[in-house]
Design a protein around this motif. Structure first.
Motif, PDB file in Angstrom:
ATOM      1  N   TYR A 113      -2.148 -15.189   7.799  1.00  0.00           N
ATOM      2  CA  TYR A 113      -2.622 -14.442   6.676  1.00  0.00           C
ATOM      3  C   TYR A 113      -1.234 -14.171   5.365  1.00  0.00           C
ATOM      4  O   TYR A 113      -0.213 -15.225   5.145  1.00  0.00           O
ATOM      5  N   LYS A 114      -1.969 -14.480   4.658  1.00  0.00           N
ATOM      6  CA  LYS A 114      -1.087 -13.675   3.241  1.00  0.00           C
ATOM      7  C   LYS A 114      -0.672 -12.420   3.618  1.00  0.00           C
ATOM      8  O   LYS A 114      -1.298 -11.317   4.039  1.00  0.00           O
ATOM      9  N   THR A 115       0.112 -12.359   3.597  1.00  0.00           N
ATOM     10  CA  THR A 115       1.264 -11.222   3.483  1.00  0.00           C
ATOM     11  C   THR A 115       0.501 -10.006   2.810  1.00  0.00           C
ATOM     12  O   THR A 115       0.306 -10.499   1.248  1.00  0.00           O
ATOM     13  N   PRO A 116       0.816  -8.280   2.566  1.00  0.00           N
ATOM     14  CA  PRO A 116       0.420  -7.902   2.150  1.00  0.00           C
ATOM     15  C   PRO A 116       0.821  -7.476   0.367  1.00  0.00           C
ATOM     16  O   PRO A 116       0.006  -7.385  -0.595  1.00  0.00           O
ATOM     17  N   SER A 117       1.838  -7.826   0.491  1.00  0.00           N
ATOM     18  CA  SER A 117       2.895  -8.001  -0.196  1.00  0.00           C
ATOM     19  C   SER A 117       2.361  -8.618  -1.836  1.00  0.00           C
ATOM     20  O   SER A 117       2.736  -8.226  -3.073  1.00  0.00           O
ATOM     21  N   LEU A 118       2.217  -9.709  -1.203  1.00  0.00           N
ATOM     22  CA  LEU A 118       1.571 -10.793  -1.857  1.00  0.00           C
ATOM     23  C   LEU A 118      -0.166 -11.065  -2.429  1.00  0.00           C
ATOM     24  O   LEU A 118      -0.497 -10.744  -3.201  1.00  0.00           O
ATOM     25  N   VAL A 119      -0.801 -10.021  -1.470  1.00  0.00           N
ATOM     26  CA  VAL A 119      -1.961  -9.892  -1.930  1.00  0.00           C
ATOM     27  C   VAL A 119      -1.872  -8.974  -2.873  1.00  0.00           C
ATOM     28  O   VAL A 119      -2.574  -8.565  -3.715  1.00  0.00           O
ATOM     29  N   PHE A 120      -1.290  -7.721  -2.726  1.00  0.00           N
ATOM     30  CA  PHE A 120      -1.218  -7.460  -3.636  1.00  0.00           C
ATOM     31  C   PHE A 120      -0.430  -7.334  -4.572  1.00  0.00           C
ATOM     32  O   PHE A 120      -0.941  -6.073  -5.888  1.00  0.00           O
ATOM     33  N   ALA A 121       0.498  -7.655  -4.706  1.00  0.00           N
ATOM     34  CA  ALA A 121       1.099  -7.855  -6.187  1.00  0.00           C
ATOM     35  C   ALA A 121       0.997  -8.451  -7.635  1.00  0.00           C
ATOM     36  O   ALA A 121       1.573  -7.510  -8.417  1.00  0.00           O
ATOM     37  N   PRO A 122      -0.480  -8.305  -7.700  1.00  0.00           N
ATOM     38  CA  PRO A 122      -0.906  -8.746  -9.106  1.00  0.00           C
ATOM     39  C   PRO A 122      -1.215  -7.519  -8.889  1.00  0.00           C
ATOM     40  O   PRO A 122      -1.448  -6.937 -10.745  1.00  0.00           O
ATOM     41  N   TYR A 123      -1.488  -6.390  -9.072  1.00  0.00           N
ATOM     42  CA  TYR A 123      -1.552  -4.715  -9.380  1.00  0.00           C
ATOM     43  C   TYR A 123      -0.100  -4.173  -9.097  1.00  0.00           C
ATOM     44  O   TYR A 123      -0.725  -2.916  -9.603  1.00  0.00           O
ATOM     45  N   LEU A 124       0.193  -4.681  -8.869  1.00  0.00           N
ATOM     46  CA  LEU A 124       1.300  -3.918  -9.234  1.00  0.00           C
ATOM     47  C   LEU A 124       2.194  -3.206 -10.207  1.00  0.00           C
ATOM     48  O   LEU A 124       2.080  -1.953 -10.414  1.00  0.00           O
ATOM     49  N   GLU A 125       1.909  -3.708 -11.659  1.00  0.00           N
ATOM     50  CA  GLU A 125       2.526  -3.150 -13.188  1.00  0.00           C
ATOM     51  C   GLU A 125       1.110  -2.124 -13.144  1.00  0.00           C
ATOM     52  O   GLU A 125       1.916  -0.756 -13.705  1.00  0.00           O
ATOM     53  N   GLU A 126       0.388  -2.328 -12.891  1.00  0.00           N
ATOM     54  CA  GLU A 126      -1.334  -1.352 -13.447  1.00  0.00           C
ATOM     55  C   GLU A 126      -0.729   0.051 -12.201  1.00  0.00           C
ATOM     56  O   GLU A 126      -1.325   1.184 -12.508  1.00  0.00           O
ATOM     57  N   ALA A 127      -0.190  -0.080 -11.028  1.00  0.00           N
ATOM     58  CA  ALA A 127      -0.380   0.689  -9.573  1.00  0.00           C
ATOM     59  C   ALA A 127       0.664   1.506  -9.987  1.00  0.00           C
ATOM     60  O   ALA A 127       1.154   2.625  -9.379  1.00  0.00           O
ATOM     61  N   GLY A 128       2.125   0.507 -10.110  1.00  0.00           N
ATOM     62  CA  GLY A 128       3.188   1.647 -10.482  1.00  0.00           C
ATOM     63  C   GLY A 128       3.883   1.268  -8.488  1.00  0.00           C
ATOM     64  O   GLY A 128       3.201   0.486  -8.014  1.00  0.00           O
ATOM     65  N   PRO A 129       5.066   1.715  -8.018  1.00  0.00           N
ATOM     66  CA  PRO A 129       5.649   1.372  -7.105  1.00  0.00           C
ATOM     67  C   PRO A 129       5.321   2.139  -5.481  1.00  0.00           C
ATOM     68  O   PRO A 129       5.719   1.967  -4.830  1.00  0.00           O
ATOM     69  N   ASP A 130       4.359   2.897  -6.001  1.00  0.00           N
ATOM     70  CA  ASP A 130       3.536   3.482  -4.566  1.00  0.00           C
ATOM     71  C   ASP A 130       3.164   2.196  -4.178  1.00  0.00           C
ATOM     72  O   ASP A 130       2.761   2.197  -2.956  1.00  0.00           O
ATOM     73  N   LEU A 131       2.065   1.741  -4.968  1.00  0.00           N
ATOM     74  CA  LEU A 131       1.524   0.471  -4.574  1.00  0.00           C
ATOM     75  C   LEU A 131       2.439  -0.464  -3.266  1.00  0.00           C
ATOM     76  O   LEU A 131       1.794  -0.978  -2.952  1.00  0.00           O
ATOM     77  N   GLY A 132       3.402  -0.308  -4.249  1.00  0.00           N
ATOM     78  CA  GLY A 132       4.691  -1.245  -3.021  1.00  0.00           C
ATOM     79  C   GLY A 132       4.517  -0.663  -2.368  1.00  0.00           C
ATOM     80  O   GLY A 132       4.898  -1.754  -0.794  1.00  0.00           O
ATOM     81  N   ALA A 133       5.200   0.150  -2.491  1.00  0.00           N
ATOM     82  CA  ALA A 133       4.965   0.838  -0.880  1.00  0.00           C
ATOM     83  C   ALA A 133       4.322   0.848  -0.304  1.00  0.00           C
ATOM     84  O   ALA A 133       4.945   0.223   1.615  1.00  0.00           O
ATOM     85  N   ALA A 134       3.346   0.829  -0.632  1.00  0.00           N
ATOM     86  CA  ALA A 134       1.662   0.534   0.541  1.00  0.00           C
ATOM     87  C   ALA A 134       2.265  -0.751   0.631  1.00  0.00           C
ATOM     88  O   ALA A 134       1.572  -1.128   2.552  1.00  0.00           O
ATOM     89  N   ALA A 135       2.226  -1.548   0.516  1.00  0.00           N
ATOM     90  CA  ALA A 135       2.228  -2.714   0.275  1.00  0.00           C
ATOM     91  C   ALA A 135       3.119  -3.526   1.925  1.00  0.00           C
ATOM     92  O   ALA A 135       2.850  -4.511   2.587  1.00  0.00           O
ATOM     93  N   SER A 136       4.281  -2.848   1.525  1.00  0.00           N
ATOM     94  CA  SER A 136       5.242  -2.503   2.161  1.00  0.00           C
ATOM     95  C   SER A 136       5.533  -2.483   3.431  1.00  0.00           C
ATOM     96  O   SER A 136       5.887  -3.058   4.601  1.00  0.00           O
ATOM     97  N   GLU A 137       4.267  -1.573   3.730  1.00  0.00           N
ATOM     98  CA  GLU A 137       4.525  -0.536   5.047  1.00  0.00           C
ATOM     99  C   GLU A 137       2.880  -1.758   5.536  1.00  0.00           C
ATOM    100  O   GLU A 137       3.341  -1.534   7.335  1.00  0.00           O
TER     101      GLU A 137
END
Length: 153
Positions: A115-139
């Protein structure tokens, strides 16, 4: 016509067991479990980690119905509405990545879970969504790791 038949037979002959080499941002776990057992164990581990199997797809059964034998191959989409609502509030575009997929492939020694890690999958959206998306991806990284380890053990 002979050339076409040669190409077709070469293609059929090249369909062998999966070679899932690790890639950046991927987790690849080789097991000695039979393919069908690993598919079932992924589903059990998903439920045990309070996530859901949202989608499933694979060409193996359809190929067999067409008279073609290929190794087992199943993509299992995994997610949870709690994360969907949370991520959607941060980035509408990021939700195209849900569900995140786990990939079970039959090998000559058993089956592999990738599987691709969720952090990798959501990385392209971090700039737009902010650190809360990074937190969700880490969880989600933690949950997917738990699912993979439980399924592979």
């Amino acid at each position: 016509m002979r050339i076409l038949l040669s190409v077709v037979f070469c293609f059929w002959g090249s369909i062998g067991f999966a070679d899932m080499t690790p890639r950046d941002g991927w987790v690849v776990i080789e097991t000695t479990k039979p393919y069908g057992q690993l598919v079932d164990d992924v589903k059990v581990a998903v439920k045990a980690n309070k996530m859901g199997v949202v989608t499933q797809a694979g060409p193996t059964a359809a190929a067999k119905a067409r008279g073609i034998s290929i190794p087992g191959n199943r993509v299992i989409g995994v997610f949870n509405n709690k994360f969907a609502v949370r991520i959607l509030a941060l980035s509408t575009a990021a939700m195209i990545e849900a569900p995140i997929r786990m990939y079970v492939t039959e090998t000559d020694a058993g089956a592999t879970l990738s599987y691709k890690t969720p952090s990798l999958v959501f990385a392209p959206y971090l700039e737009e969504a902010g650190p809360d998306l990074g937190a969700a991806a880490s969880e989600l990284d933690v949950l997917f790791k738990a699912i993979a380890e439980a399924a592979a053990s």
